[in-house]
Scaffold this motif. Structure first.
Motif: not given
Lengths: 418, 418
Positions: A181-184, A225-230, A232-239
């Motif tokens: 997941x990415x967010x700028x 910010x780029x997050x790696x995991x399993x 998508x929703x969880x990664x977006x939340x963490x970002x």
């Protein structure tokens, strides 16, 4: 978890000579990132046997997925297909299904086929034929020793359709792809080093699976910010959680996220508040108005502009006092203040913007060297001015002035009480 | 003769993720082709130690010249400099001259320096320091075993200046490059196929060592003649001879040669005739004024502009008749005629330009769909108007309107008797 590694190979002399720009590799990179495939390399080679074969060999050593574009035309300088056959040690044979599809393609367009086009339906024996509905060069899929290969035409819309319809779903089947997941975060008004200094504690505290990158561009810095995991929703939340943590430190520089532009964000702010803006541009020569009006729907909040390039028109059209010009010069806080107020009045706007400066390369003096620029934003309640000390480069000065003036407008909108 | 072989390496995760498009490699390819260097490969790698080192190693094996862009920022994710030091087995030391230049860079802009910026003046001991006047990351030149390396920042205007000022001249010194001569004929107002049809006999008669390429871009077509041989002066003479032959056929479309732009050519025409211009822009929203004022010295012939984005300001500021607006609408030959005359009068100019149209994506109607645009140029003697039927794309419509309006001005200047 091991990330799936991809390499993109673009083939064609026209790319190496710089005759056309390789937007394909860029687009494929974006698509692969979205599905969690890590692009480890992009390679461009010309229409040359040895160069292409060595690119194949190197890529096979590095990557799990190799995506090839170009070199599939019907003429002799198109080498991709025979070289794939050579590389996979197989022969080229007729694929009746492919010849049929190509024949139908020509028929549906009322065009006649040449023998060369028929040969486009002859493919390396071991490949899987992938129909290309938009053109005459078929896609070809190969698998060997756990590496997947896809060869696609270089025509962008044909390649994109093959990617979306076949390649991306196929990759999902073959590999168990990790989720990315990415967010700028888009910032303006602060340099890369200062920003980095401001957020260094937060940066150090980022979890290991979230990476931060600084992407500076003219007057802006983007934080990616780029997050790696399993999940998508969880990664977006963490970002989003990380962004919440850093936001108070940098809030006054943040104008948006992801594909937001500064012009768009300003448009949104003005529309929400039902406010309107007008501009008086001297040194920026129309560029600020252009930036604002490049946004669809800007007529809702843009009243208009004036470019009074000479003193007499500053007096005549937007009522700058001749005494002000005489005593302080055109490039001064006093003049730019009157310009902002004058244009606000002329267009009966809520915000009046103004720029005046020495864009260069000539016209500088000891007191006001090239790159000395004053900007102002007038509101009903207050006026803000700022002196910029920019570069020797005219175009750069115009663009940086525009970013600074739009940012001044953004700040004034946010600080206006009404 | 062995051609000099070049490889271009672009470094940055943002490229592999597809966050920014790599225009640098494209531009460098063009420049190298121009001087007869053969680009054999372009490689893009991310901000990753092993990927970068292996790209260096492979490139050294293949190429005589290796040009590297990116990865030179002051932050931790920028790896190019330390990895070059590692690759060349040298240490990073302070280059006082570089630190001094960076300090001066910040001073001239009235900005404060961080310790990270000072470190940008520390470079691999064996490199030649190449000053970067437009930014804080210096260029670095290396030579080893007859291979030359140049590392440049990824910011396009910084890279371009380093290439033009240092790299290209340096390559001419180090290698004995074959002699190539280029000349570009710049045309406007005619499409590629029409132009090709017009000059086909001339094209067929070109000598074997002179090649012709059509390079279309927004509203323009460039004709590039490239001659290969041994004697630069002789090649230039031969190209000029060919241009003399074709010129009568295409003269009315030709606005310049090589790096000339349409805006520059217009500036030159106006200066020669001591004439001045003003613009009233509705749909082009300031872009025409921006194009004109992007040229150094344009204040000599540009009086100013007005962007009356709404009808009431067309009436109030440049005296468009309210009846005209009511009867014919803002997007009409009548309105654009009055706008051109009105702005000419307001600024007491010799030429008055005007645009009014539906830039899109909204605002179209059955009679005047998106892309319907009227332009006008008023002179003391006559007025010329033109209706354009352009695209669905707002930005494209703005840019094409600007080209068409500047070309209309060019034609009016040439046809004016005074």
């Amino acid at each position: 978890m091991n990330q799936v590694r991809a390499e993109i190979i673009a083939i064609g002399d026209e790319l190496l000579y710089g005759h056309i720009i390789d937007t394909n590799s860029h687009w494929i990179s974006q698509e692969l990132s979205q599905v969690g495939v890590r692009v480890v390399r992009r390679t461009t080679v010309g229409d040359n046997r040895l160069d292409i074969l060595s690119a194949f060999k190197e890529a096979e050593y590095r990557a799990d997925i190799i995506l090839i574009t170009g070199g599939l035309g019907p003429t002799n300088d198109d080498l991709t297909k025979p070289l794939l056959a050579e590389y996979f040690n197989t022969e080229i044979v007729e694929f009746p299904e492919a010849v049929e599809a190509i024949t139908a393609f020509f028929k549906s367009r009322g065009r006649e086929m040449t023998p060369l086009n028929t040969l486009q339906g002859h493919l390396p024996k071991i490949c899987k034929y992938v129909p290309n509905e938009l053109g005459t060069a078929p896609g070809m899929w190969f698998e060997r020793n756990k590496t997947c290969w896809m060869s696609m035409p270089g025509v962008p819309h044909e390649m994109k359709k093959l990617m979306l319809d076949f390649v991306l779903p196929k990759l999902g089947e073959v590999f168990s792809l990790p989720v990315i997941s990415h967010k700028m975060i888009k910032t303006v008004g602060i340099g890369e080093s200062w920003l980095s200094d401001l957020i260094k504690d937060w940066e150090l505290g980022l979890p290991k699976h979230i990476k931060l990158a600084y992407l500076p561009s003219l007057g802006h810095v983007k934080l990616r910010l780029t997050a790696f995991g399993h999940n998508k929703k969880e990664l977006e939340r963490e970002i989003d959680l990380e962004i919440e943590k850093v936001f108070p430190t940098i809030s006054k520089y943040v104008y948006g996220y992801d594909s937001d532009t500064l012009e768009q964000s300003i448009g949104k702010l003005l529309k929400e508040r039902k406010k309107r803006v007008a501009v008086a541009e001297s040194c920026s020569g129309g560029y600020v108005a252009h930036q604002i009006t490049s946004i669809p729907g800007s007529s809702e909040y843009f009243d208009g502009g004036v470019i009074p390039y000479h003193n007499q028109f500053k007096e005549k059209i937007i009522e700058v006092n001749s005494e002000t010009l005489k005593n302080h010069g055109a490039v001064s806080e006093e003049t730019v203040t009157e310009m902002a107020r004058g244009v606000k009045k002329l267009f009966s706007s809520d915000f009046g913007l103004a720029s005046s400066g020495v864009a260069g390369p000539d016209g500088g003096s000891k007191d006001k060297p090239v790159g000395t620029i004053w900007i102002a934003c007038a509101t009903d309640e207050f006026i803000k001015t700022k002196k910029l000390q920019l570069t020797q480069d005219r175009i750069l000065n115009i663009r940086l002035t525009s970013v600074a003036l739009l940012n001044l407008l953004r700040i004034c909108i946010l600080e206006s009480s009404k």
